[in-house]
Write a protein that holds these residues in place. Structure first.
Motif, PDB file in Angstrom:
ATOM      1  N   ASP A   1     -21.663   1.439  24.760  1.00 34.21           N
ATOM      2  CA  ASP A   1     -22.896   0.738  24.382  1.00 34.21           C
ATOM      3  C   ASP A   1     -23.222   0.908  22.904  1.00 34.21           C
ATOM      4  O   ASP A   1     -24.344   0.637  22.470  1.00 34.21           O
ATOM      5  CB  ASP A   1     -24.076   1.237  25.225  1.00 34.21           C
TER       6      ASP A   1
ATOM      7  N   ASN B   1     -23.386  -4.312  23.326  1.00 33.36           N
ATOM      8  CA  ASN B   1     -22.774  -5.407  24.079  1.00 33.36           C
ATOM      9  C   ASN B   1     -21.785  -4.914  25.136  1.00 33.36           C
ATOM     10  O   ASN B   1     -21.055  -5.713  25.718  1.00 33.36           O
ATOM     11  CB  ASN B   1     -22.076  -6.382  23.126  1.00 33.36           C
TER      12      ASN B   1
ATOM     13  N   GLU C   1     -20.661  -5.746  16.559  1.00 27.35           N
ATOM     14  CA  GLU C   1     -21.777  -6.478  17.175  1.00 27.35           C
ATOM     15  C   GLU C   1     -21.516  -7.972  17.328  1.00 27.35           C
ATOM     16  O   GLU C   1     -22.333  -8.699  17.897  1.00 27.35           O
ATOM     17  CB  GLU C   1     -23.069  -6.272  16.364  1.00 27.35           C
TER      18      GLU C   1
ATOM     19  N   GLU D   1     -21.027 -12.553  24.121  1.00 27.57           N
ATOM     20  CA  GLU D   1     -21.657 -12.061  25.340  1.00 27.57           C
ATOM     21  C   GLU D   1     -21.025 -12.719  26.567  1.00 27.57           C
ATOM     22  O   GLU D   1     -20.408 -13.771  26.481  1.00 27.57           O
ATOM     23  CB  GLU D   1     -23.163 -12.343  25.315  1.00 27.57           C
TER      24      GLU D   1
ATOM     25  N   THR E   1     -16.012 -17.260  25.562  1.00 25.60           N
ATOM     26  CA  THR E   1     -16.245 -16.361  26.694  1.00 25.60           C
ATOM     27  C   THR E   1     -15.517 -16.846  27.933  1.00 25.60           C
ATOM     28  O   THR E   1     -14.859 -16.056  28.638  1.00 25.60           O
ATOM     29  CB  THR E   1     -17.750 -16.230  26.977  1.00 25.60           C
TER      30      THR E   1
END
Length: 427
Positions: free
Chosen positions: A122, A126, A134, A138, A212
């Protein structure tokens, strides 16, 4: 039968439990079918000339049969892959050996890559500690999905050289800026766009497709295609005392006893997922850090910046290890016997090792630097000094039995995968 049971019982307290379905993340088969096509499609490379499968092909145990691979710009497959010609030829070998992809969908895996530069964490908010920090997208469904993203951004693996295409140009600006370009390629392709709308609940139109979904599809494919839990050793762990030959049982006793292999290759996945310095013979471009004044590979220290981690590399899992030669983080050893002998006496192995043992395709414009590190007596002394394992003496018969046991880790269904190589794939 009595002998088999007695030998098994003698090491039973050290044997891992058998792997079961509960050990693996469930993935969607429809998404995996899309990932299957993407894995073998050069659409994900900057110059559309190399696919994931060029470095991870089932014919070579989901690796490539080379010590150090040939990525973007190369031609062909496996040990026959060539470095290309003219302006499109490779500028660098891949710094490390292409790892096998077996059982990467296991729930307990928390760290991947030879230096562990991707892990569950963590630290960036994410879920992952990764080179993207960062900027990692997602919605990734697993560590395996995160791992799938990074070859796409690597100049020498799949992205291409700076100024050759829009993907590598964007990555040169920031690591995450190439992914939207690749995602657009996929969502506007008539083979993939509608299929992803159907397969992903969060995708209502092709415009919703991002990198993603691409990564999650690749992860679903790799996890389903290359789960391996049906080796003779797995059957033995599940209670079939006849699954292993007498030689393999003797090798198992050595593995979990005198040879001390299980000190690192521990647990159901046969890896402690930590890092050890084995003193492997160095060569190739290495993964030099920004301020390194010479070619070398410091392993885990490149990620952790801790001096104690110098020259340490992640313990690999061992299912199907007999299929994934050559061995070591740089593929220094061509077969199981040579890599076992190195573990038994790293210093003696270093003294006997020759460059001819490395599986390196001939690249005339790189060969002067392939073994340059050997000319640096101080660097070689540092690497020789940092070895985490102590010498062990085994007889020739014991080495043969240990090799036999490692062959018992080969899955019985590796030649009958769920998806297989698409008919349209051309090396």
């Amino acid at each position: 039968m009595v002998a088999f049971f007695w030998v098994g019982a003698a090491v039973a307290q050290d044997l891992p439990r058998p792997l079961t379905d509960d050990d693996f993340i469930p993935f969607d088969m429809e998404q995996a079918a899309i990932g299957h096509q993407l894995f073998y499609d050069p659409i994900l490379s900057g110059n559309r000339n190399v696919a994931c499968a060029h470095c991870h092909h089932p014919d070579f145990g989901t690796s490539d049969g080379l010590s150090l691979g040939i990525g973007e710009g190369g031609q062909g497959l496996g040990p026959d892959r060539t470095p290309g010609t003219g302006a499109d030829r490779i500028l660098k070998r891949i710094p490390r050996n292409s790892p096998g992809l077996w059982n990467l969908g296991a729930k307990d895996i928390h760290t991947v890559f030879h230096d562990g530069r991707l892990s569950i964490s963590d630290v960036y908010g994410n879920g992952f500690n990764s080179p993207a920090q960062e900027w990692l997208p997602e919605g990734l469904n697993s560590l395996l999905a995160a791992q799938a993203l990074f070859p796409l951004t690597s100049q020498f693996e799949m992205a291409g050289n700076v100024a050759e295409n829009e993907v590598t140009g964007a990555v040169h600006d920031r690591i995450d800026k190439g992914w939207p370009i690749l995602a657009k390629r996929v969502r506007t392709d008539l083979r993939y766009g509608p299929a992803m709308v159907a397969a992903f609940d969060e995708v209502e139109t092709t415009e919703d497709i991002t990198i993603t979904q691409v990564a999650n599809a690749l992860a679903a494919f790799m996890a389903i295609e290359w789960r391996s839990t049906d080796s003779p050793f797995d059957h033995y762990l599940a209670g079939d005392m006849n699954a292993l030959s007498p030689a393999q049982i003797e090798g198992m006793r050595l593995f979990y006893g005198k040879a001390r292999c299980s000190a690192c290759h521990t647990g159901p996945l046969m890896s402690d997922q930590t890092f050890h310095a084995l003193g492997l013979p160095p060569f190739g471009p290495g993964r030099t850090r920004q301020w390194d004044p010479f070619v070398r590979d410091v392993g885990r220290m490149g990620e952790s910046n801790r001096l104690e981690d110098a020259y340490r590399f992640r313990t690999p899992m061992l299912r199907n290890v007999a299929l994934t030669a050559p061995y070591g983080h740089n593929g220094a050893f061509p077969d199981l016997e040579s890599v076992i002998r190195h573990h038994l006496d790293p210093q003696a192995s270093l003294d006997k090792w020759t460059p001819q043992m490395a599986a390196l395709p001939h690249v005339p414009w790189l060969q002067k630097t392939d073994f340059l590190v050997w000319q640096d007596q101080y660097e070689m002394a540092r690497q020789r000094k940092k070895i985490d394992i102590d010498p062990i003496q085994l007889t020739e018969l014991e080495i043969e039995n240990l090799i036999a046991f490692l062959h018992s880790l080969t899955g019985r269904s590796v030649d009958s995968p769920i998806f297989g190589v698409p008919k349209g794939f051309t090396p």
